[in-house]
Scaffold this active site. Structure first.
Site, PDB file in Angstrom:
ATOM      1  N   ASN A   9       0.598  -1.260  -0.112  1.00 33.94           N
ATOM      2  CA  ASN A   9      -0.149   0.032   0.109  1.00 33.94           C
ATOM      3  C   ASN A   9       1.117   1.228  -0.204  1.00 33.94           C
ATOM      4  OD1 ASN A   9      -1.436   1.588   0.208  1.00 33.94           O
ATOM      5  ND2 ASN A   9      -2.148   1.494   2.381  1.00 33.94           N
ATOM      6  N   TRP A  10       1.349   1.643  -0.980  1.00 24.79           N
ATOM      7  CA  TRP A  10       1.934   2.667  -1.416  1.00 24.79           C
ATOM      8  C   TRP A  10       1.167   3.453  -0.655  1.00 24.79           C
ATOM      9  CZ3 TRP A  10       3.699   3.273  -7.298  1.00 24.79           C
ATOM     10  CH2 TRP A  10       4.955   2.013  -7.632  1.00 24.79           C
ATOM     11  N   LYS A  11       0.060   3.985  -0.451  1.00 20.67           N
ATOM     12  CA  LYS A  11      -0.281   5.650  -0.233  1.00 20.67           C
ATOM     13  C   LYS A  11       0.014   6.101  -1.095  1.00 20.67           C
ATOM     14  CE  LYS A  11      -0.458   3.212   4.751  1.00 20.67           C
ATOM     15  NZ  LYS A  11      -0.108   3.500   6.135  1.00 20.67           N
ATOM     16  N   HIS A  98      -9.481   1.162   5.205  1.00 22.97           N
ATOM     17  CA  HIS A  98      -7.860   1.302   5.318  1.00 22.97           C
ATOM     18  C   HIS A  98      -8.382   2.714   6.849  1.00 22.97           C
ATOM     19  CE1 HIS A  98      -3.867   2.799   6.717  1.00 22.97           C
ATOM     20  NE2 HIS A  98      -3.430   0.926   6.144  1.00 22.97           N
ATOM     21  N   GLU A 100      -6.816   4.790   8.083  1.00 26.80           N
ATOM     22  CA  GLU A 100      -6.328   6.573   7.743  1.00 26.80           C
ATOM     23  C   GLU A 100      -7.632   6.698   7.379  1.00 26.80           C
ATOM     24  OE1 GLU A 100      -3.218   5.604   5.422  1.00 26.80           O
ATOM     25  OE2 GLU A 100      -2.147   5.011   7.474  1.00 26.80           O
ATOM     26  N   GLU A 170      -5.275  -4.564  10.622  1.00 28.64           N
ATOM     27  CA  GLU A 170      -3.906  -3.558  11.125  1.00 28.64           C
ATOM     28  C   GLU A 170      -4.198  -2.997  11.840  1.00 28.64           C
ATOM     29  OE1 GLU A 170      -2.088  -2.144   6.841  1.00 28.64           O
ATOM     30  OE2 GLU A 170      -4.034  -0.994   7.435  1.00 28.64           O
ATOM     31  N   GLY A 176       3.098   2.718  11.231  1.00 26.84           N
ATOM     32  CA  GLY A 176       3.963   3.778  10.893  1.00 26.84           C
ATOM     33  C   GLY A 176       4.696   4.002  12.139  1.00 26.84           C
ATOM     34  N   SER A 216       4.132  -1.790  10.682  1.00 32.11           N
ATOM     35  CA  SER A 216       5.125  -2.141  10.603  1.00 32.11           C
ATOM     36  C   SER A 216       5.869  -3.134  10.653  1.00 32.11           C
ATOM     37  CB  SER A 216       6.061  -1.599  12.198  1.00 32.11           C
ATOM     38  OG  SER A 216       5.528   0.109  12.427  1.00 32.11           O
ATOM     39  N   GLY A 237       3.072  -1.167   4.246  1.00 32.33           N
ATOM     40  CA  GLY A 237       3.215  -0.116   3.936  1.00 32.33           C
ATOM     41  C   GLY A 237       4.700   0.538   3.392  1.00 32.33           C
ATOM     42  N   GLY A 238       4.809   1.821   4.661  1.00 32.32           N
ATOM     43  CA  GLY A 238       6.708   2.158   4.554  1.00 32.32           C
ATOM     44  C   GLY A 238       7.317   1.237   3.494  1.00 32.32           C
TER      45      GLY A 238
HETATM   46  P1  13P Z   1       3.441   0.634   7.369  1.00 23.59           P
HETATM   47  O1  13P Z   1       3.885  -0.736   7.448  1.00 23.59           O
HETATM   48  O2  13P Z   1       4.034   1.890   6.950  1.00 23.59           O
HETATM   49  O3  13P Z   1       3.121   0.707   9.273  1.00 23.59           O
HETATM   50  O4  13P Z   1       1.768   0.778   7.342  1.00 23.59           O
HETATM   51  C1  13P Z   1       0.739  -0.412   7.467  1.00 23.59           C
HETATM   52  C2  13P Z   1       0.226  -0.054   6.586  1.00 23.59           C
HETATM   53  O5  13P Z   1      -0.964   1.024   6.701  1.00 23.59           O
HETATM   54  C3  13P Z   1      -0.143  -0.720   4.802  1.00 23.59           C
HETATM   55  O6  13P Z   1      -2.005  -0.771   4.733  1.00 23.59           O
END
Ligand code: 13P
Length: 253
Positions: A9-11, A98, A100, A170, A176, A216, A237-238
């Site tokens: 997930n590149w966000k 998600h 967010e 999640e 993050g 993470s 994510g990251g």
């Molecule tokens: P991180 O891997 O950056 O913690 O993000 C997880 C995430 O929200 C994937 O959708």
């Protein structure tokens, strides 16, 4: 056997050229490695890069997903992207709910349920996110919170429809933050979610549902997370923004 899935997930990251470089690096690495045959890699870039990502995926090294979709079919909804549009681009997956989006865009389980319906109607597989915030875990309410999210967001579906659902647990406190759920915490929640699905749809449907962990997840902890019987992969994510790290996670099975 249910699929192992590693989804990036590149966000809201990367410009056009940066996205091009990242996908090209991911392709290079995928061509050179041999993943477990049951592992599906998915890349979920921002909307403007979906077409480019799909073009790279022609060799079917990975599937492509969007990060969001409208809960409406079509019409005067400025700025929205419909499931029909995603379907017409021959995308495979879409992330829904998600944390967010729940936190910053006020998405409720009812909205998420409508988005899931739109995706299924248009032949896309929803990756539905759930998870508690820190305060909920600290007051031991994580199971109630996740149960409500799953029940209200998904349990209106038929068993046949549910077969296309992927779930991503999640915990919001792990996203993050560098703070990962322990393998035991992940396994405990994933087994709980599978139990909910079994109660509603039966063991066969539950056993076929891929439940991913997100928060993470990195090359250094993926192996011990994925070693758990109910952890079927990760929503990354990251670490999905670096080709080396992303592929190292996909290699963790
Ligand atoms: P991180 O891997 O950056 O913690 O993000 C997880 C995430 O929200 C994937 O959708």
């Amino acid at each position: 056997m249910r699929k192992h899935i590693v989804a990036g997930n590149w966000k809201m990251n990367k410009t056009f050229d940066e996205a091009d470089e990242l996908i090209s690096n991911i392709m290079d690495k995928l061509e050179k490695t041999t993943l477990d045959r049951n592992t599906q890699v998915i890349i979920c870039p921002p909307f403007p890069f979906l077409e480019m990502t799909s073009d790279y995926s022609d060799d079917s090294y990975f599937a492509v997903g969007a990060q969001n979709v409208s809960d409406q079919e079509s019409g005067a909804y400025t700025g929205e992207v419909s499931a029909a549009m995603l379907e017409s681009m021959e995308l495979d997956y879409c992330i829904v709910g998600h944390s967010e989006r729940r936190a910053y865009y006020h998405e409720t389980d009812e909205i998420i349920a409508r988005k899931v319906d739109q995706l299924l109607k248009h032949n896309l597989r929803p990756i539905v996110c759930c998870g508690e915030v820190l305060e909920e875990r600290e007051s031991n309410r994580q199971f109630d919170v996740v149960k409500k999210q799953i029940t209200d967001g998904l349990f209106h579906l038929t068993a046949e429809q549910f077969a296309d659902i992927v779930i991503a647990y999640e915990p919001v406190w792990a996203i993050g933050t560098g703070k990962t759920a322990t393998p035991e915490q992940a396994q405990e929640m994933h087994a709980f979610i599978r139990g909910l699905i079994a109660d509603k749809y039966g063991k066969e449907v539950a056993d076929e549902t891929s439940i991913l962990y997100g928060g993470s997840c990195k090359p250094g902890n993926a192996k011990e997370l994925f070693a758990n019987p109910d952890v079927d992969g990760g929503l990354i994510g990251g670490a999905s923004l670096k080709a080396d790290d992303f592929i190292a996670i996909a290699e963790a099975f």
